[in-house]
Motif scaffolding. Structure first.
Motif, PDB file in Angstrom:
ATOM      1  N   GLY A  60      -3.257  -0.280   6.699  1.00  0.00           N
ATOM      2  CA  GLY A  60      -3.126   1.136   7.011  1.00  0.00           C
ATOM      3  C   GLY A  60      -2.265   1.885   6.017  1.00  0.00           C
ATOM      4  O   GLY A  60      -2.337   1.680   4.804  1.00  0.00           O
ATOM      5  N   ILE A  61      -1.419   2.769   6.556  1.00  0.00           N
ATOM      6  CA  ILE A  61      -0.534   3.566   5.710  1.00  0.00           C
ATOM      7  C   ILE A  61       0.373   2.657   4.889  1.00  0.00           C
ATOM      8  O   ILE A  61       0.640   2.917   3.714  1.00  0.00           O
ATOM      9  N   GLY A  62       0.847   1.562   5.485  1.00  0.00           N
ATOM     10  CA  GLY A  62       1.716   0.634   4.762  1.00  0.00           C
ATOM     11  C   GLY A  62       1.049   0.056   3.532  1.00  0.00           C
ATOM     12  O   GLY A  62       1.664  -0.043   2.466  1.00  0.00           O
ATOM     13  N   ARG A  63      -0.209  -0.330   3.648  1.00  0.00           N
ATOM     14  CA  ARG A  63      -0.926  -0.858   2.488  1.00  0.00           C
ATOM     15  C   ARG A  63      -1.067   0.222   1.418  1.00  0.00           C
ATOM     16  O   ARG A  63      -0.890  -0.039   0.231  1.00  0.00           O
ATOM     17  N   ALA A  64      -1.394   1.435   1.831  1.00  0.00           N
ATOM     18  CA  ALA A  64      -1.526   2.536   0.877  1.00  0.00           C
ATOM     19  C   ALA A  64      -0.207   2.790   0.148  1.00  0.00           C
ATOM     20  O   ALA A  64      -0.194   3.013  -1.071  1.00  0.00           O
ATOM     21  N   VAL A  65       0.913   2.734   0.873  1.00  0.00           N
ATOM     22  CA  VAL A  65       2.228   2.929   0.251  1.00  0.00           C
ATOM     23  C   VAL A  65       2.523   1.789  -0.720  1.00  0.00           C
ATOM     24  O   VAL A  65       2.980   2.023  -1.840  1.00  0.00           O
ATOM     25  N   ALA A  66       2.273   0.551  -0.295  1.00  0.00           N
ATOM     26  CA  ALA A  66       2.521  -0.599  -1.177  1.00  0.00           C
ATOM     27  C   ALA A  66       1.738  -0.472  -2.472  1.00  0.00           C
ATOM     28  O   ALA A  66       2.280  -0.684  -3.568  1.00  0.00           O
ATOM     29  N   LEU A  67       0.479  -0.110  -2.369  1.00  0.00           N
ATOM     30  CA  LEU A  67      -0.356   0.034  -3.561  1.00  0.00           C
ATOM     31  C   LEU A  67       0.122   1.194  -4.427  1.00  0.00           C
ATOM     32  O   LEU A  67       0.218   1.065  -5.653  1.00  0.00           O
ATOM     33  N   ALA A  68       0.446   2.318  -3.816  1.00  0.00           N
ATOM     34  CA  ALA A  68       0.934   3.472  -4.583  1.00  0.00           C
ATOM     35  C   ALA A  68       2.242   3.125  -5.290  1.00  0.00           C
ATOM     36  O   ALA A  68       2.416   3.445  -6.479  1.00  0.00           O
ATOM     37  N   PHE A  69       3.166   2.466  -4.596  1.00  0.00           N
ATOM     38  CA  PHE A  69       4.431   2.077  -5.221  1.00  0.00           C
ATOM     39  C   PHE A  69       4.182   1.158  -6.409  1.00  0.00           C
ATOM     40  O   PHE A  69       4.790   1.323  -7.468  1.00  0.00           O
ATOM     41  N   ALA A  70       3.292   0.181  -6.233  1.00  0.00           N
ATOM     42  CA  ALA A  70       2.995  -0.741  -7.333  1.00  0.00           C
ATOM     43  C   ALA A  70       2.404   0.015  -8.523  1.00  0.00           C
ATOM     44  O   ALA A  70       2.778  -0.234  -9.673  1.00  0.00           O
ATOM     45  N   ARG A  71       1.499   0.925  -8.250  1.00  0.00           N
ATOM     46  CA  ARG A  71       0.889   1.690  -9.348  1.00  0.00           C
ATOM     47  C   ARG A  71       1.866   2.671  -9.978  1.00  0.00           C
ATOM     48  O   ARG A  71       1.634   3.135 -11.093  1.00  0.00           O
ATOM     49  N   GLU A  72       2.957   2.953  -9.281  1.00  0.00           N
ATOM     50  CA  GLU A  72       4.022   3.776  -9.851  1.00  0.00           C
ATOM     51  C   GLU A  72       5.054   2.917 -10.581  1.00  0.00           C
ATOM     52  O   GLU A  72       6.016   3.429 -11.118  1.00  0.00           O
ATOM     53  N   GLY A  73       4.851   1.585 -10.581  1.00  0.00           N
ATOM     54  CA  GLY A  73       5.712   0.695 -11.354  1.00  0.00           C
ATOM     55  C   GLY A  73       6.735  -0.091 -10.573  1.00  0.00           C
ATOM     56  O   GLY A  73       7.593  -0.754 -11.165  1.00  0.00           O
ATOM     57  N   ALA A  74       6.684  -0.059  -9.241  1.00  0.00           N
ATOM     58  CA  ALA A  74       7.680  -0.748  -8.419  1.00  0.00           C
ATOM     59  C   ALA A  74       7.204  -2.125  -7.982  1.00  0.00           C
ATOM     60  O   ALA A  74       6.012  -2.353  -7.789  1.00  0.00           O
ATOM     61  N   ASP A  75       8.153  -3.030  -7.807  1.00  0.00           N
ATOM     62  CA  ASP A  75       7.893  -4.299  -7.146  1.00  0.00           C
ATOM     63  C   ASP A  75       8.024  -4.046  -5.649  1.00  0.00           C
ATOM     64  O   ASP A  75       8.840  -3.228  -5.217  1.00  0.00           O
ATOM     65  N   VAL A  76       7.224  -4.751  -4.847  1.00  0.00           N
ATOM     66  CA  VAL A  76       7.149  -4.443  -3.421  1.00  0.00           C
ATOM     67  C   VAL A  76       7.354  -5.696  -2.569  1.00  0.00           C
ATOM     68  O   VAL A  76       6.578  -6.638  -2.653  1.00  0.00           O
ATOM     69  N   LEU A  77       8.398  -5.683  -1.773  1.00  0.00           N
ATOM     70  CA  LEU A  77       8.589  -6.676  -0.729  1.00  0.00           C
ATOM     71  C   LEU A  77       8.228  -5.970   0.572  1.00  0.00           C
ATOM     72  O   LEU A  77       8.754  -4.904   0.859  1.00  0.00           O
ATOM     73  N   PHE A  78       7.281  -6.536   1.315  1.00  0.00           N
ATOM     74  CA  PHE A  78       6.841  -5.871   2.536  1.00  0.00           C
ATOM     75  C   PHE A  78       6.771  -6.836   3.700  1.00  0.00           C
ATOM     76  O   PHE A  78       6.600  -8.036   3.525  1.00  0.00           O
ATOM     77  N   THR A  79       6.899  -6.276   4.899  1.00  0.00           N
ATOM     78  CA  THR A  79       6.838  -7.090   6.110  1.00  0.00           C
ATOM     79  C   THR A  79       5.471  -6.988   6.760  1.00  0.00           C
ATOM     80  O   THR A  79       4.721  -6.035   6.530  1.00  0.00           O
TER      81      THR A  79
END
Length: 158
Positions: A60-79
């Motif tokens: 959902g929204i969490g996946r969209a945020v994770a992908l957007a953050f990664a494409r903005e250059g961030a590493d993502v730790l998610f629950t």
């Protein structure tokens, strides 16, 4: 008097069939599939080398945020909740496909001790946390209205 029936407000209706799933919902059987930005979102390095923690990042929204953050250059730790491991693996794949590190952590943020371990894990992985997004949520549709919400559901949502 004029006829006012033509001016009755209408709610927008989706152009696809209504779908029902048992909780938790899964992305796979949705038709049409949800758009998390896989084909549409292009980043511009606004979060270059940031270390992020995102709760509820499996779908959902969490996946969209994770992908957007990664494409903005961030590493993502998610629950994600343990029963949502398949969804979490897909989110991790998308983050890694974007060229960033993905760390998927099974965690129920309703439990304070699990939250402590989550933050310890993030600091262990990266030494810092630059961005924290508390997105984890619980939602159940109640077609019979608010009176049909059980105390347990209310407490879990709030």
């Amino acid at each position: 008097m004029s006829d006012t029936s033509a001016f009755q407000p209408r709610r927008p209706e989706p152009d696809f069939a209504q779908q029902e799933q048992e909780h938790p919902g899964w992305t796979g059987p949705m038709d049409p599939p949800p758009d998390h930005g896989e084909d549409s979102y292009r980043g511009s390095n606004r979060l270059q080398d940031k270390k992020t923690v995102l709760t509820g990042g499996d779908s959902g929204i969490g996946r969209a945020v994770a992908l957007a953050f990664a494409r903005e250059g961030a590493d993502v730790l998610f629950t994600y909740l343990p029963e949502e491991g398949q969804e979490a693996a897909e989110t991790a794949r998308l983050v890694e496909e974007a060229g960033r590190a993905a760390v998927a952590v099974p965690c129920d943020i309703r439990d304070e001790e699990q939250c402590r371990r989550l933050i310890e894990r993030a600091v262990e992985e990266w030494g810092r946390i630059d961005v924290l997004v508390n997105n984890a949520a619980y939602q159940m549709s109640q077609p019979d209205g608010i009176a049909a919400i059980s105390t347990e559901q209310f407490d879990r949502v709030v």
